[in-house]
Write an enzyme that holds these catalytic residues in place. Structure first.
Site, PDB file in Angstrom:
ATOM      1  CB  SER A 115      -0.971  -0.022   1.188  1.00  0.00           C
ATOM      2  OG  SER A 115      -1.973   0.963   1.056  1.00  0.00           O
ATOM      3  CD  GLU A 243      -2.077  -2.932  -4.366  1.00  0.00           C
ATOM      4  OE1 GLU A 243      -3.287  -3.210  -4.236  1.00  0.00           O
ATOM      5  OE2 GLU A 243      -1.414  -2.339  -3.495  1.00  0.00           O
ATOM      6  CG  HIS A 313      -4.968  -2.552  -0.973  1.00  0.00           C
ATOM      7  ND1 HIS A 313      -3.876  -2.071  -1.664  1.00  0.00           N
ATOM      8  CD2 HIS A 313      -5.053  -1.816   0.154  1.00  0.00           C
ATOM      9  CE1 HIS A 313      -3.336  -1.076  -0.983  1.00  0.00           C
ATOM     10  NE2 HIS A 313      -4.027  -0.897   0.120  1.00  0.00           N
TER      11      HIS A 313
END
Length: 343
Positions: A115, A243, A313
């Site tokens: 992230s 992502e 995620h």
């Protein structure tokens, strides 16, 4: 790129809070204890929690220099073999003024998270250190009931066993369920859905190979233009992995972000793309169309794009190692690491 040494039973690993300080909040401490227990009992590791990691959201937010100090101290400590992020967030970028790249370069060790931790991975990349876009303490090691076997296997095979090559296989299940983080839910298991799609090839034929570079697409605008953002030359011949976060950015935003990569020349420089499964499969089909549209706009309809990979995620997740040679095969729908990822 420097590869850190593999992990062995008995090694010490540090826990750091480099973005969000949620790990230290009273209602989340049970997740800390669970993740620590998993690292100790499943993997035989000794957990070292850095000085500021449990000081809570307000302190961590107000003291980016202390977050960076924990990271630098973890690298300096010769007894520590690995560093695992508690969680991501949105604030890692404020660590930049306090990072000593020589310390990272001269003390190579495993660093892992995902992230907003993309920023830290780009710091490692700048220092010349291979790092691991993979499980975080709260989200993955402290998953209620048990760790996902897919995630556990990736940690063991890549970081402990140091296999010569490794095929990143598609996980055959996934979940779109979120169980609130509270002690009453510790025995609740998430419902698994069968992933019948497998890897999808959005375009391209044959094989492409290159070193891996990428991260969380909707966090990247924070890093563009800073001294950790790779130059166009550094993007040349890479396999880009991307992502999206739990914010579930709209398809329009995905188009804007991808066009920015095109405008920088990055889409023209790379050899292929690996796309992660969107969390909960929200915008699953819509994102595919954005990739194909923008690549057509920039004349890259020839490039291999593999979609629906398990990292970031969408649970469960594996590991994508920065700076490691990777082969993507459109005809056989495979993703292979062509070298060991640790020494």
């Amino acid at each position: 790129m420097i590869k850190p040494e593999r992990l062995c039973k008995g090694d010490r690993v540090a826990i750091v809070s480099l973005s969000s300080g949620i790990l230290g909040e009273k209602e989340i401490l049970h997740k800390y204890e669970l993740g620590k227990k998993r690292l100790e009992e499943k993997f035989g590791l000794e957990v070292v929690t850095m000085e500021n990691a449990l000081k809570g959201v307000d302190y961590i937010y107000n003291h980016p220099e202390k977050r960076a100090e924990d990271l630098m101290n973890a690298f300096k400590d010769k007894s520590i073999k690995g560093i695992i992020c508690a969680i991501g967030g949105e604030d890692t970028i404020r660590l930049l003024p306090y990072i000593d790249y020589d310390v990272i370069r001269n003390n190579p060790k495993i660093f892992m998270g995902f992230s907003d931790t993309t920023a830290n991975h780009l710091m490692m990349y700048k220092a010349g250190l291979v790092s691991y876009y993979g499980p975080a303490l709260i989200c993955d090691f402290a998953n209620y009931v048990d760790m996902y076997d897919y995630t556990e296997n990736a940690v063991r095979k890549m970081l402990f066993d140091a296999e010569e090559t490794y095929e990143i296989k598609k996980c055959d299940y996934w979940t779109n369920e979120f169980i609130s983080w509270c002690e009453e839910n510790m025995n609740k298991a998430k419902k698994h859905l069968i992933d019948e799609k497998g890897y999808e090839v959005l375009q391209g034929h044959g094989k492409a190979a290159g070193k891996l570079l990428g991260g969380c697409l909707d966090a990247m605008p924070m890093y563009i233009g800073t001294d950790i953002w790779p130059s166009l030359e550094e993007w040349k011949d890479k396999i880009l992995f991307l992502e999206t976060s739990e914010e579930k950015p709209s398809p329009d935003l995905i188009r804007y972000y991808l066009r920015n990569l095109g405008a920088q020349g990055i889409l023209g420089a790379i050899r292929g793309i690996i796309c992660g499964k969107p969390q909960g499969e929200v915008y699953y089909e819509e994102y595919k169309e954005q990739y194909k549209m923008v690549l057509k706009e920039y004349g890259r309809e020839d490039m291999i794009v593999i979609y629906n990979a398990n990292f970031g995620h969408s649970e469960p997740i594996g590991i994508i190692p920065f700076g490691i040679e990777c082969e993507i095969d459109a005809d056989n729908k495979t993703i292979k690491l062509l070298e060991r990822v640790v020494e």
